[in-house]
Design a protein around this motif. Structure first.
Motif, mmCIF file in Angstrom:
data_model
loop_
_atom_site.group_PDB
_atom_site.id
_atom_site.type_symbol
_atom_site.label_atom_id
_atom_site.label_comp_id
_atom_site.label_asym_id
_atom_site.label_seq_id
_atom_site.Cartn_x
_atom_site.Cartn_y
_atom_site.Cartn_z
ATOM 1 N N THR A 175 0.822 -1.221 0.000
ATOM 2 C CA THR A 175 0.000 0.000 0.000
ATOM 3 C C THR A 175 0.848 1.260 0.000
ATOM 4 O O THR A 175 0.505 2.260 -0.637
ATOM 5 N N GLY A 176 1.980 1.228 0.689
ATOM 6 C CA GLY A 176 2.840 2.405 0.741
ATOM 7 C C GLY A 176 3.306 2.847 -0.625
ATOM 8 O O GLY A 176 3.392 4.051 -0.904
ATOM 9 N N TYR A 177 3.605 1.888 -1.499
ATOM 10 C CA TYR A 177 4.014 2.247 -2.857
ATOM 11 C C TYR A 177 2.840 2.849 -3.630
ATOM 12 O O TYR A 177 3.008 3.775 -4.424
ATOM 13 N N PHE A 178 1.647 2.290 -3.424
ATOM 14 C CA PHE A 178 0.487 2.812 -4.148
ATOM 15 C C PHE A 178 0.275 4.294 -3.851
ATOM 16 O O PHE A 178 -0.201 5.038 -4.699
ATOM 17 N N ASN A 179 0.642 4.710 -2.681
ATOM 18 C CA ASN A 179 0.473 6.120 -2.299
ATOM 19 C C ASN A 179 1.497 7.034 -2.960
ATOM 20 O O ASN A 179 1.314 8.252 -2.983
ATOM 21 N N SER A 180 2.587 6.464 -3.449
ATOM 22 C CA SER A 180 3.654 7.312 -3.994
ATOM 23 C C SER A 180 3.847 7.170 -5.497
ATOM 24 O O SER A 180 4.719 7.827 -6.065
ATOM 25 N N LEU A 181 3.052 6.331 -6.156
ATOM 26 C CA LEU A 181 3.186 6.142 -7.602
ATOM 27 C C LEU A 181 2.520 7.300 -8.347
ATOM 28 O O LEU A 181 1.479 7.154 -8.984
ATOM 29 N N GLU A 182 3.149 8.464 -8.277
ATOM 30 C CA GLU A 182 2.533 9.682 -8.808
ATOM 31 C C GLU A 182 2.303 9.612 -10.313
ATOM 32 O O GLU A 182 1.319 10.146 -10.833
ATOM 33 N N ALA A 183 3.215 8.973 -11.048
ATOM 34 C CA ALA A 183 3.065 8.896 -12.505
ATOM 35 C C ALA A 183 1.872 8.049 -12.905
ATOM 36 O O ALA A 183 1.372 8.174 -14.026
ATOM 37 N N MET A 184 1.407 7.170 -12.001
ATOM 38 C CA MET A 184 0.231 6.367 -12.304
ATOM 39 C C MET A 184 -1.062 7.057 -11.879
ATOM 40 O O MET A 184 -2.139 6.522 -12.096
ATOM 41 N N MET A 185 -0.924 8.223 -11.296
ATOM 42 C CA MET A 185 -2.104 8.983 -10.885
ATOM 43 C C MET A 185 -2.509 10.016 -11.922
ATOM 44 O O MET A 185 -3.632 10.521 -11.882
ATOM 45 N N THR A 186 -1.601 10.348 -12.826
ATOM 46 C CA THR A 186 -1.863 11.403 -13.804
ATOM 47 C C THR A 186 -1.573 10.885 -15.199
ATOM 48 O O THR A 186 -0.493 10.332 -15.443
ATOM 49 N N SER A 187 -2.493 11.078 -16.112
ATOM 50 C CA SER A 187 -2.310 10.627 -17.492
ATOM 51 C C SER A 187 -1.309 11.509 -18.213
ATOM 52 O O SER A 187 -1.217 12.713 -17.961
#
Length: 880
Positions: free
Chosen positions: A631-643
């Motif tokens: 879960t900690g990585y999911f919170n920091s994967l910024e490039a996967m949050m923005t197209s």
């Protein structure tokens, strides 16, 4: 020793001449000297203000000296008036105000302020008061705004240069008043609109340059009225329409450049009248039809550029009649047929570009006569046959690009003996056999990939001291070991030996290799041993691909010295290790593939600030990882949050010609992506031993296109927050222990083409409508509790209410029940008694986990409906 005697008459004549000279020479008037000094003081001297050259002329201007002797100042020797001011490259920085003392120099005839930095000053209308001005040069001096109409009052102006200011605009029609102009340069600005027919009034023009602006519309036939024009450059604008045949009247023209516009139609045959032309550039337009044979009548033509149009038919053999032609660029068209052998009659030809056409047949034997040829570019055609030995005479050949054709046979050994050859690209052909030894060390670029070569890599390649690129990929049959002598290639930037049958170990020296190496791709071979254990600091490595070998051991933590890394692909090996947390500190990492190894243990998640913040592809599938999802990585994967809307292919920044490739499971199929779009976003944690629930925070990764969590031991519900992944194209949660209902929010994922929820413990009705209508039974099989038209079990009664969207801060169960006594708790209270309802509500309130109760009630409800109803409604449809 005395002076020789002179006669009285001679002495008198000498005195008279001396007196006349003194009396006719005037010093600079004091007010002019003061004006120049005040002008000087209004600017600072800055070395960055002049780029092309640097000569701070105003530093020689001293008070109390004759300004006519100052650097850059010219005076009328009879009157002492300042008539010329040349301050080009003088490193002046500051704003040129309209009250500048410059404008008090009323007798100026020539003014050159080019290559300074006037800090986006507007060109003052007071420039129009220089009534005697014949030359005005404001080139490359950072002026901005509207060019004042007063400039057109300079009726004596012969040369006007406003080029390279980038942010100027003007009304083109006003320039028709400058009837004495011989040179007009407005290039590299932001001028727009249509050019005026009044330019046809400038009958003294010899040079007209309007290039690199935003001019539009058609070229007016009135430009054909400029009989003295020798140079016409309208390139890189938005001009359209056809070329007027009147341009054929410009018989003095030596250079014509119309490239980078939207011109269409055919080239008028009248251009064949321009017999003085030395350069003709019509590249990157929409011209069509055949090249008129009249272009072969231009005896002085040295350069012909027709790249990037829609020309068709055969290349006219008349082009072989141009005796002085040195450059012929016909790439990027639809030329067909054979290459005319007449092109071999061009004795001075140095550059021949025929790539990206539909040319067929063999390379003409006559090309062996092109002894001055340096660049032969025939790539991406349909040329066949072996390479003729006649080409062995091309001793000046520097670049030979034959890739993307149908050439066959062996690669002739004479190619490796051409003494000047630096770039050899033969990839994507049908060459066979062994690679010959190289006989010259001039080669810098060698690409023989995607052929049918076999045998070992020639040892002579590893002696090419100037080699920067070596690509021998996808040959499938290259064998032998990679010698450690490869590390002697200190200028190597790209090394790609992938998709062969190379064996042995990876040379350990590659970790301490040249700081210039940007790409290392040894994937899909039979390499054994370990990954290099030591990576040196200050290296330039951006792409590391060792996928598909038999490498063992651990991943060295020294890889964090490769701070430029964008891609790490170590998949499909035998690496035994725990998750390499140290990789999260690599600031530019975009792709991480560790799939199909023997990695094990927990993946605990972020241990550093902004871990993996630029990661676009994260694939750790087919390992033995265990514990909860990271879960900690999911919170920091910024490039996967923005197209990313930039549809470019990912490539090495230090070497832009190399495009990254990767092997990946895409929508259930193993695919090798030879090019990776920057928009791609993939998260694949499948085929491990992950346990626990799917964290709701995964719904933040809104740019994800593929999410695969299948073949783990995940429990709990499918989070409704997955409905926020609006770019998702493939979702695979199969073969887990998931329970509960399918969230209806998944139906809003309009791009979802693949959905696999099979082999879980899901129950309840399969939602109907929306995207669910596109999925068949295979998406839901192996869930005994599901009902609907896609599965054998039919539903009874109305479809259950849809789940509401949830926030990222609370569990999904709370979204169903709300805080405290939600409406479901109250409903249960009415059905079972007030006391039981209060107790149930209290449990819900305290535990916030009523899913056990919901399942119990739902099972009772389904059992009752099965007994009382025989017909179920339709809740789905087959895949379109």
């Amino acid at each position: 020793m005395g002076f020789p005697p002179i006669s009285s008459l001679s002495f008198i004549l000498f005195l008279f001449h001396f007196h006349s000279t003194i009396s006719s020479s005037h010093f600079c008037a004091p007010h002019q000297s003061l004006s120049l000094l005040q002008f000087k003081d209004s600017f600072s001297i800055n070395s960055s203000a002049s780029v092309r050259c640097q000569h701070p002329k105003t530093e020689s201007w001293k008070e109390g000296t004759d300004c006519c002797l100052w650097d850059g100042v010219t005076c009328d020797m009879k009157t002492g008036h300042v008539t010329g001011l040349d301050l080009a490259c003088s490193m002046l920085y500051g704003t040129l105000h309209s009250n500048s003392t410059l404008f008090s120099l009323h007798h100026l005839q020539k003014l050159d302020l080019s290559d300074n930095h006037f800090n986006f000053s507007h060109i003052s209308s007071r420039f129009g008061h220089f009534s005697n001005l014949t030359l005005l040069n404001l080139n490359f001096s950072v002026f901005a705004g509207q060019v004042p109409s007063e400039i057109t009052h300079l009726s004596k102006l012969v040369s006007l240069d406003l080029s390279d200011n980038d942010d100027l605009s003007l009304e083109p029609s006003s320039l028709g008043n400058l009837t004495q102009l011989t040179s007009l340069d407005l290039s590299h600005n932001d001028f727009s609109g249509q050019i005026s027919s009044s330019l046809g009034n400038l009958t003294h023009l010899t040079s007209l340059d309007l290039s690199h602006n935003n001019f539009s519309g058609q070229i007016l036939s009135s430009l054909g009225n400029l009989p003295h024009l020798t140079s016409l450059d309208l390139s890189h604008n938005n001009f359209s329409g056809q070329i007027p045949s009147s341009l054929g009247n410009l018989t003095q023209l030596t250079s014509l450049d119309l490239s980078g516009n939207y011109f269409s139609g055919q080239i008028p045959s009248s251009l064949g009248n321009l017999t003085q032309l030395t350069s003709l550039d019509l590249s990157f337009n929409n011209f069509s039809g055949q090249i008129p044979s009249s272009l072969g009548n231009l005896p002085h033509l040295t350069s012909l550029y027709l790249i990037g149009n829609n020309f068709s038919g055969q290349i006219p053999s008349s082009l072989g009649n141009l005796p002085h032609l040195t450059s012929l660029y016909l790439s990027g068209n639809n030329f067909s047929g054979q290459i005319p052998s007449s092109l071999g009659n061009l004795p001075h030809l140095t550059s021949l570009y025929l790539s990206y056409n539909k040319l067929m047949g063999q390379v003409p034997d006559s090309f062996g006569s092109l002894v001055n040829l340096s660049y032969l570019i025939l790539s991406n055609n349909q040329l066949v046959g072996p390479i003729h030995s006649q080409l062995n005479t091309l001793s000046n050949l520097r670049d030979l690009f034959l890739y993307g054709n149908l050439f066959n046979g062996t690669i002739p050994s004479f190619l490796f003996a051409l003494p000047s050859l630096q770039y050899l690209d033969l990839h994507n052909n049908n060459f066979i056999g062994n690679v010959s030894e190289l006989q010259h060390d001039s080669l810098r670029f060698l690409d023989l990939s995607n052929n049918h070569l076999r045998g070992p890599i020639p040892s002579s390649i590893f002696k090419l001291e100037n080699l920067t690129t070596l690509i021998l990929a996808s040959n499938s049959n290259l064998t032998g070991e990679i010698p450690s002598s490869i590390c002697k290639l200190t200028y190597l930037q790209v090394l790609d030996l992938s998709n062969n049958s190379l064996s042995g170990s990876v040379p350990q020296c590659l970790g301490n290799f040249s700081s210039m190496l940007s790409v290392l791709h040894l994937g899909m071979n039979n390499l054994q041993g370990t990954i290099p254990s030591t990576f040196s600091k200050d290296n330039s490595l951006e792409y590391l691909n060792l996928n598909g070998n038999e490498l063992e051991g651990k991943i060295s933590s020294s890889i964090i010295n490769c701070t430029m890394l964008q891609v790490i692909d170590l998949g499909n090996n035998k690496i035994e290790d725990t998750f390499p947390y140290f990789l999260e500190t690599l600031p530019h990492l975009q792709i991480l593939v560790l799939k199909s190894n023997k990695l094990q243990g927990f993946v605990k998640g972020s241990t550093a600030y902004k871990s993996f913040s630029k990661l676009r592809i994260f694939d750790i599938s087919h390992n033995n990882f265990s514990g909860p999802l990271p879960t900690g990585y999911f919170n920091s994967l910024e490039a996967m949050m923005t197209s990313d809307q930039n549809m470019i292919y990912m490539s090495a920044t230090n070497y832009t010609g190399y495009v990254y490739s990767i092997e990946m499971t895409w929508k259930g199929v193993e695919i090798e992506f030879t090019k990776i779009r920057s928009t791609i976003r993939v998260l694949d944690l499948s085929n491990n031993n992950f346990t626990g629930e799917i964290p709701k925070v995964i719904g933040k990764l809104k740019a994800l296109q593929q999410l695969n969590l299948s073949h783990n031991s995940l429990t709990g519900h499918i989070q409704s927050s997955l409905g926020n992944l609006t770019n998702l194209e493939s979702l695979d949660l199969s073969s887990n222990l998931l329970t509960g209902r399918i969230p209806t929010q998944l139906g809003g994922l309009t791009f979802l083409a693949i959905l696999n929820l099979s082999h879980n413990q899901l129950e309840g009705p399969i939602p109907s409508g929306q995207q669910f209508n596109t999925f068949d039974a295979s998406s839901f099989e192996g869930n005994m509790g599901l009902c609907g038209s896609q599965v054998p079990k039919k539903c009874f009664g109305d479809e259950a209410p849809s789940l509401q969207p949830s926030s990222f801060d609370e569990g999904d169960d709370l979204s169903l029940f709300g805080e405290g006594f939600g409406w479901k708790a109250v409903t249960m209270g009415y059905g079972c008694g007030f006391v039981f309802g209060v107790v149930t509500g209290y449990v819900v309130f305290r535990t916030k986990k009523p899913s056990w109760f919901l399942r119990m009630v739902e099972n009772k409800w389904n059992l009752k409906n099965r007994k009382t109803k025989k017909n179920a409604g339709r809740y789905g449809a087959r895949r379109n």
